[in-house]
Design a protein around this motif. Structure first.
Motif, PDB file in Angstrom:
ATOM      1  N   THR A  66      21.332  48.789   1.759  1.00 53.88           N
ATOM      2  CA  THR A  66      20.248  49.382   0.973  1.00 53.88           C
ATOM      3  C   THR A  66      19.136  49.907   1.866  1.00 53.88           C
ATOM      4  OG1 THR A  66      20.733  47.912  -0.889  1.00 53.88           O
ATOM      5  CG2 THR A  66      18.552  48.930  -0.827  1.00 53.88           C
ATOM      6  N   THR A  70      18.518  54.058   2.786  1.00 52.49           N
ATOM      7  CA  THR A  70      17.341  54.641   2.142  1.00 52.49           C
ATOM      8  C   THR A  70      16.346  55.026   3.224  1.00 52.49           C
ATOM      9  OG1 THR A  70      17.692  53.134   0.273  1.00 52.49           O
ATOM     10  CG2 THR A  70      15.590  54.317   0.363  1.00 52.49           C
ATOM     11  N   VAL A 152      14.993  51.142  -5.711  1.00 46.19           N
ATOM     12  CA  VAL A 152      16.244  51.572  -5.081  1.00 46.19           C
ATOM     13  C   VAL A 152      17.422  50.768  -5.626  1.00 46.19           C
ATOM     14  CG1 VAL A 152      17.500  51.658  -2.898  1.00 46.19           C
ATOM     15  CG2 VAL A 152      15.131  52.424  -2.992  1.00 46.19           C
ATOM     16  N   SER A 155      18.423  51.975  -8.886  1.00 46.06           N
ATOM     17  CA  SER A 155      18.770  53.411  -8.877  1.00 46.06           C
ATOM     18  C   SER A 155      17.769  54.229  -9.678  1.00 46.06           C
ATOM     19  CB  SER A 155      20.188  53.619  -9.439  1.00 46.06           C
ATOM     20  OG  SER A 155      21.136  52.889  -8.686  1.00 46.06           O
TER      21      SER A 155
END
Length: 325
Positions: A66, A70, A152, A155
């Motif tokens: 993650t 990102t 994040v 989503s």
């Protein structure tokens, strides 16, 4: 019939009509269940059973993906470390740069970094006041980081709602960091009384315990918008869920963070204002690890949010809906 006889017959009728009737005693009013206090809701017995919380290895693996996947999270973490170093230089800090491996650390590990940096910059007396400013800055950073991680993981994308979520989380992150200061102060007072060996154990125990019981509180505030006391007590209940391994995760995180901090001969250990490339790589890598652990805590709580028992109801407040933006 005279009026006198009529009154006698009326009294006689009243006496006979009242015979055989009994007045039923009023039923006792149902007693309201006793309200549980704040501490009782925290230290209530744990309910046995399995949990759907992912394992420590799976949590860290997905959290690493993650953060690495990102760019806003990774670059934001790097930028915070860089600006923190430049700000320290502007205030007169002369190293060592390796101290900044804890710049993004979770409280109370990060709170220990704030205390060390404030004392190095302003001395013992001035540092006691300056640490409040550093704690406030860390609270803002952690609130925004947690809000971004939650968006994040859901989503939802990063945007205006991320800032709103961060502002909603700020009171809780500020309280968690202030609690970290209190825990470190308590450990520093008890350590000398019990000797060096026990003092070290107390300090490690305080760090592990702080991460263990307070680690979920910012995530709870960001995802559910709960009040400060509710978020803190719910964090403790979530941490104490059986079979989750939260204490092991906190212990591994604290031991790894302290081991890197005190490791001899690491890059950036010397005094100076021009860190080497190796020192930058070490400091940034460790701080990305802190961001990964924060993401792992968010992931672990989101996976068991519906399984955490509710605390005692609070007067005049309705339960908040989970998952509200």
């Amino acid at each position: 019939m005279t009026n006198r006889n009529k009154s006698k017959r009326a009294r006689s009728h009243d006496r006979t009509s009242g015979q055989g009737t009994t007045v039923s005693p009023s039923a006792p009013a149902p007693q309201r269940p006793a309200r549980r206090g704040f501490l009782e809701s925290i230290f209530s017995p744990r309910v046995a059973g399995a949990t759907s919380m992912p394992s420590i290895r799976a949590s860290l693996a997905r959290a690493a993906v993650t953060v690495a996947g990102t760019p806003a999270l990774a670059t934001g973490a790097i930028a915070f470390v860089a600006f923190s170093w430049l700000g320290a230089l502007a205030l007169g800090f002369e190293g060592p740069f390796a101290l900044f491996v804890s710049a993004l650390a979770l409280p109370p590990v990060g709170t220990s970094f704030d205390a060390t940096l404030s004392t190095a910059l302003f001395g013992l007396r001035g540092g006691f006041v300056a640490i409040l400013g550093f704690v406030a800055l860390r609270a803002v950073m952690q609130a925004l980081l947690v809000a971004a991680i939650v968006d994040v993981l859901r989503s939802a994308g990063l945007g205006r709602w991320t800032l709103v979520r961060g502002l909603r989380t700020l009171p809780v992150t500020l309280a968690v960091n202030v609690a970290g200061v209190g825990l470190l102060t308590l450990a520093s007072l008890l350590g000398p009384l019990l000797g060096p060996a026990f003092g070290l154990l107390i300090q490690m125990g305080v760090l592990v315990g702080g991460v263990y019981v307070l680690g979920f509180a910012p995530v709870i505030a960001a995802t559910e918008g709960r009040r400060l006391s509710d978020a803190l007590s719910r964090s403790v209940r979530a941490a104490r869920m059986p079979g989750a391994g939260n204490l092991s995760l906190a212990a591994v995180y604290v031991v790894a963070s302290i081991a890197v901090l005190v490791a001899p001969g690491k890059p950036g250990s010397e005094l100076g204002v021009n860190p080497t490339v190796a020192a930058w790589v070490l400091v940034l890598t460790v701080n990305l690890f802190h961001a990964v652990v924060q993401a792992a805590l968010a992931l672990r709580y989101l996976s068991i949010a519906d399984e955490v028992a509710e605390g005692p109801p609070q007067r005049g407040t309705a339960p908040r809906a989970r998952g509200r933006r």
